[in-house]
Design a protein around this motif. Structure first.
Motif, PDB file in Angstrom:
ATOM      1  N   MET A 108       0.839  -1.190   0.000  1.00  0.00           N
ATOM      2  CA  MET A 108       0.000   0.000   0.000  1.00  0.00           C
ATOM      3  C   MET A 108       0.878   1.244   0.000  1.00  0.00           C
ATOM      4  SD  MET A 108      -3.209  -0.712  -0.043  1.00  0.00           S
ATOM      5  CE  MET A 108      -4.332   0.365   0.763  1.00  0.00           C
ATOM      6  N   TRP A 109       0.344   2.272  -0.600  1.00  0.00           N
ATOM      7  CA  TRP A 109       1.028   3.564  -0.710  1.00  0.00           C
ATOM      8  C   TRP A 109       0.190   4.647  -0.051  1.00  0.00           C
ATOM      9  CZ3 TRP A 109       5.785   4.084  -2.940  1.00  0.00           C
ATOM     10  CH2 TRP A 109       6.261   2.973  -3.636  1.00  0.00           C
ATOM     11  N   VAL A 110       0.860   5.645   0.490  1.00  0.00           N
ATOM     12  CA  VAL A 110       0.198   6.831   1.040  1.00  0.00           C
ATOM     13  C   VAL A 110       0.477   7.982   0.088  1.00  0.00           C
ATOM     14  CG1 VAL A 110       0.118   8.494   2.933  1.00  0.00           C
ATOM     15  CG2 VAL A 110       0.408   6.066   3.429  1.00  0.00           C
ATOM     16  N   LEU A 111      -0.592   8.628  -0.369  1.00  0.00           N
ATOM     17  CA  LEU A 111      -0.468   9.838  -1.182  1.00  0.00           C
ATOM     18  C   LEU A 111      -0.840  10.996  -0.265  1.00  0.00           C
ATOM     19  CD1 LEU A 111      -1.178   7.397  -3.120  1.00  0.00           C
ATOM     20  CD2 LEU A 111      -1.810   9.154  -4.751  1.00  0.00           C
ATOM     21  N   ALA A 112       0.148  11.801   0.069  1.00  0.00           N
ATOM     22  CA  ALA A 112      -0.073  12.943   0.952  1.00  0.00           C
ATOM     23  C   ALA A 112      -0.322  14.172   0.077  1.00  0.00           C
ATOM     24  CB  ALA A 112       1.130  13.157   1.855  1.00  0.00           C
ATOM     25  N   TRP A 113      -1.359  14.921   0.404  1.00  0.00           N
ATOM     26  CA  TRP A 113      -1.731  16.045  -0.439  1.00  0.00           C
ATOM     27  C   TRP A 113      -2.387  17.140   0.398  1.00  0.00           C
ATOM     28  CZ3 TRP A 113      -6.950  17.389  -1.064  1.00  0.00           C
ATOM     29  CH2 TRP A 113      -7.870  16.478  -0.565  1.00  0.00           C
TER      30      TRP A 113
ATOM     31  N   ILE B 137      -7.565  25.864   0.522  1.00  0.00           N
ATOM     32  CA  ILE B 137      -8.327  25.697   1.767  1.00  0.00           C
ATOM     33  C   ILE B 137      -7.517  25.136   2.939  1.00  0.00           C
ATOM     34  CG2 ILE B 137     -10.545  25.505   0.595  1.00  0.00           C
ATOM     35  CD1 ILE B 137     -10.391  22.475   0.930  1.00  0.00           C
ATOM     36  N   HIS B 138      -6.289  24.644   2.688  1.00  0.00           N
ATOM     37  CA  HIS B 138      -5.468  24.064   3.752  1.00  0.00           C
ATOM     38  C   HIS B 138      -4.212  24.906   3.974  1.00  0.00           C
ATOM     39  CE1 HIS B 138      -7.394  20.221   2.087  1.00  0.00           C
ATOM     40  NE2 HIS B 138      -7.958  20.436   3.256  1.00  0.00           N
ATOM     41  N   THR B 139      -3.745  24.933   5.215  1.00  0.00           N
ATOM     42  CA  THR B 139      -2.470  25.581   5.493  1.00  0.00           C
ATOM     43  C   THR B 139      -1.360  24.755   4.841  1.00  0.00           C
ATOM     44  OG1 THR B 139      -2.245  24.374   7.582  1.00  0.00           O
ATOM     45  CG2 THR B 139      -3.294  26.553   7.684  1.00  0.00           C
ATOM     46  N   PRO B 140      -0.204  25.369   4.547  1.00  0.00           N
ATOM     47  CA  PRO B 140       0.864  24.651   3.830  1.00  0.00           C
ATOM     48  C   PRO B 140       1.338  23.364   4.505  1.00  0.00           C
ATOM     49  CG  PRO B 140       1.315  26.988   3.856  1.00  0.00           C
ATOM     50  CD  PRO B 140       0.124  26.769   4.753  1.00  0.00           C
TER      51      PRO B 140
END
Length: 55
Positions: free
Chosen positions: A1-6, A11-14
């Motif tokens: 399994m892979w995690v895609l962080a985005w 709308i989101h802080t950096p």
């Protein structure tokens, strides 16, 4: 399994990271989907992600 962080910079802080899990078969497609929108921040194996979140 892979995690895609985005995150969505509108709308989101950096530093905020939302995550999607992906199998090998779908990792590239989902990475492209997020990348085209400028949302993709990182793609790592689930084991690496868990290790980095629980030092």
């Amino acid at each position: 399994m892979w995690v895609l962080a985005w995150n969505n910079p509108k709308i989101h802080t950096p530093e905020r990271r939302k995550t999607w899990l992906a199998c090998e078969e779908h990792r590239e497609h989902l990475s492209q989907f997020l990348g085209v929108r400028g949302f993709l921040k990182d793609v790592v194996l689930l084991q690496e992600w868990e290790s980095s979140q629980n030092p």
